[in-house]
Motif scaffolding. Structure first.
Motif, PDB file in Angstrom:
ATOM      1  N   LEU A 168       7.499  19.296 -17.704  1.00  0.00           N
ATOM      2  CA  LEU A 168       8.598  18.756 -16.903  1.00  0.00           C
ATOM      3  C   LEU A 168       9.305  19.889 -16.173  1.00  0.00           C
ATOM      4  CD1 LEU A 168      10.238  16.138 -19.297  1.00  0.00           C
ATOM      5  CD2 LEU A 168       9.066  15.646 -17.159  1.00  0.00           C
ATOM      6  N   PRO A 169       9.708  19.677 -14.931  1.00  0.00           N
ATOM      7  CA  PRO A 169      10.494  20.701 -14.237  1.00  0.00           C
ATOM      8  C   PRO A 169      11.737  21.049 -15.049  1.00  0.00           C
ATOM      9  CG  PRO A 169       9.798  18.978 -12.710  1.00  0.00           C
ATOM     10  CD  PRO A 169       9.440  18.502 -14.083  1.00  0.00           C
TER      11      PRO A 169
ATOM     12  N   LYS B 295       3.842   7.564 -13.115  1.00  0.00           N
ATOM     13  CA  LYS B 295       3.573   8.968 -12.808  1.00  0.00           C
ATOM     14  C   LYS B 295       4.278   9.895 -13.787  1.00  0.00           C
ATOM     15  CE  LYS B 295       2.720   7.828  -8.030  1.00  0.00           C
ATOM     16  NZ  LYS B 295       3.352   7.515  -6.748  1.00  0.00           N
ATOM     17  N   VAL B 296       5.519   9.546 -14.138  1.00  0.00           N
ATOM     18  CA  VAL B 296       6.252  10.367 -15.105  1.00  0.00           C
ATOM     19  C   VAL B 296       5.593  10.269 -16.473  1.00  0.00           C
ATOM     20  CG1 VAL B 296       8.444  10.694 -16.293  1.00  0.00           C
ATOM     21  CG2 VAL B 296       8.430  10.170 -13.854  1.00  0.00           C
ATOM     22  N   PHE B 297       5.322   9.043 -16.923  1.00  0.00           N
ATOM     23  CA  PHE B 297       4.749   8.834 -18.253  1.00  0.00           C
ATOM     24  C   PHE B 297       3.352   9.441 -18.375  1.00  0.00           C
ATOM     25  CE2 PHE B 297       7.359   4.669 -18.615  1.00  0.00           C
ATOM     26  CZ  PHE B 297       8.481   5.402 -18.985  1.00  0.00           C
TER      27      PHE B 297
ATOM     28  N   ILE C 248       0.853  -1.173   0.000  1.00  0.00           N
ATOM     29  CA  ILE C 248       0.000   0.000   0.000  1.00  0.00           C
ATOM     30  C   ILE C 248       0.895   1.230   0.000  1.00  0.00           C
ATOM     31  CG2 ILE C 248      -1.807   1.254   1.220  1.00  0.00           C
ATOM     32  CD1 ILE C 248      -2.596  -1.397   2.506  1.00  0.00           C
ATOM     33  N   PHE C 249       0.825   2.028  -1.067  1.00  0.00           N
ATOM     34  CA  PHE C 249       1.648   3.209  -1.193  1.00  0.00           C
ATOM     35  C   PHE C 249       0.944   4.425  -0.615  1.00  0.00           C
ATOM     36  CE2 PHE C 249       3.105   0.553  -4.709  1.00  0.00           C
ATOM     37  CZ  PHE C 249       4.465   0.591  -4.497  1.00  0.00           C
ATOM     38  N   ILE C 250       1.729   5.421  -0.249  1.00  0.00           N
ATOM     39  CA  ILE C 250       1.173   6.708   0.152  1.00  0.00           C
ATOM     40  C   ILE C 250       0.382   7.279  -1.008  1.00  0.00           C
ATOM     41  CG2 ILE C 250       1.740   9.071   0.826  1.00  0.00           C
ATOM     42  CD1 ILE C 250       4.212   7.966   2.211  1.00  0.00           C
ATOM     43  N   ILE C 251       0.931   7.179  -2.225  1.00  0.00           N
ATOM     44  CA  ILE C 251       0.245   7.590  -3.445  1.00  0.00           C
ATOM     45  C   ILE C 251       0.103   6.346  -4.295  1.00  0.00           C
ATOM     46  CG2 ILE C 251       0.342   9.054  -5.497  1.00  0.00           C
ATOM     47  CD1 ILE C 251       2.129  10.935  -3.954  1.00  0.00           C
TER      48      ILE C 251
ATOM     49  N   ILE D 131       9.443  14.773  -6.216  1.00  0.00           N
ATOM     50  CA  ILE D 131       9.125  15.733  -7.274  1.00  0.00           C
ATOM     51  C   ILE D 131       7.615  15.949  -7.257  1.00  0.00           C
ATOM     52  CG2 ILE D 131       9.302  16.260  -9.737  1.00  0.00           C
ATOM     53  CD1 ILE D 131      11.631  14.331  -9.924  1.00  0.00           C
ATOM     54  N   PRO D 132       7.152  16.947  -6.499  1.00  0.00           N
ATOM     55  CA  PRO D 132       5.707  17.183  -6.362  1.00  0.00           C
ATOM     56  C   PRO D 132       5.008  17.411  -7.695  1.00  0.00           C
ATOM     57  CG  PRO D 132       6.948  18.469  -4.748  1.00  0.00           C
ATOM     58  CD  PRO D 132       7.947  17.889  -5.713  1.00  0.00           C
ATOM     59  N   GLU D 133       5.702  18.061  -8.647  1.00  0.00           N
ATOM     60  CA  GLU D 133       5.080  18.350  -9.942  1.00  0.00           C
ATOM     61  C   GLU D 133       4.641  17.067 -10.657  1.00  0.00           C
ATOM     62  OE1 GLU D 133       8.617  21.279  -9.593  1.00  0.00           O
ATOM     63  OE2 GLU D 133       8.038  19.300  -8.875  1.00  0.00           O
TER      64      GLU D 133
END
Length: 258
Positions: free
Chosen positions: A33-34, A245-247, A18-21, A66-68
């Motif tokens: 992207l940042p 999340k990145v993709f 179980i992940f936090i997100i 990386i919140p973004e």
């Protein structure tokens, strides 16, 4: 639903994380992207080297999160709960780890990277000098010939951790653009040495706890070999979580422009 639930190895009866997100995100919107994230063009003759260099440049940022991109910090990496259940002749147990903290991932190093954007595959060899684990635990079962039962604090140190990872992705169309999406992830790992301690085994029987921990550490190589399928699945799920999340937040054309 994670694609890994479909391919858990036979010895691993249950592996729940179980992940936090969570891996599945709702209402994800396209994001830029940042500025500190390096861009590697898909036509770059040195694409592999560019990507390898990029993993080092973003290391201090991904360490803190990386919140973004909705990526939490990886050092320490916080996992609220891991539940394991395994049944083999050598190792048979049910375990629950709560508030698992993983330290040391900030020192990851990609030793080799191979990107094939025609076949949509990413391969990498990653090393981490040392990983430390700490969590609350509950366990009942048997490791080799020794029974193990208790609840308390679990700590472990893993040294010279090496992992080979193979990621297959696919291109999907959504939100009016093309995005990459994980299709299949395979991992293999080795550990140079492992030392662990379960405190408060057998209702706090100090003598029996000491003897059990000593036996487990003296046979850590055999035990790690037995639980490898679970650990490799965990690594793959973490990789899928970050990759998704990145993709999902950045179009293919911005991740790897032509």
């Amino acid at each position: 639903m994670s694609l890994f639930w479909e391919r858990l190895p036979e010895p691993v009866i249950l592996l729940t994380i179980i992940f936090i997100i969570g891996i599945c995100q709702q209402n994800v919107s396209t994001k830029e992207l940042p500025t500190y994230v390096p861009i590697c063009k898909r036509t770059d003759r040195n694409l592999n080297e560019c990507f390898k260099k990029a993993t080092m440049i973003i290391r201090p940022y991904i360490t803190k999160g990386i919140p973004e991109l909705q990526i939490p910090a990886i050092d320490p990496l916080m996992i609220p709960m891991v539940m394991l259940e395994q049944g083999t002749q050598a190792v048979n147990y049910k375990a629950k780890l709560r508030n698992l903290k993983v330290y040391g991932l900030r020192n990851y190093q990609f030793n080799d990277v191979k990107l094939d954007l025609n076949k949509l595959t990413i391969q990498g060899k990653i090393t981490v000098p040392m990983i430390s684990l700490e969590s609350d635990y509950e366990i009942k079962g048997r490791a080799l010939v020794v029974p193990i039962q208790g609840m308390g604090i679990f700590k472990a140190n893993l040294t010279d951790v090496k992992s080979d990872i193979m990621i297959e992705v696919k291109v999907v169309k959504k939100r009016g653009d093309e995005y990459l999406e994980p299709k299949k992830i395979n991992t293999k790992f080795t550990i140079g040495n492992a030392m662990a301690n379960f405190d408060n085994l057998f209702n706090g029987d100090e003598k029996l706890s000491k003897a059990t921990n000593s036996f487990l550490n003296g046979n850590s190589k055999d035990i790690v070999d037995e639980i490898k399928p679970a650990i490799e699945t965990l690594i793959a799920m973490l990789a899928e979580d970050i990759g998704s999340k990145v993709f999902d937040s950045t179009p293919y054309s911005k991740l790897f422009p032509k």
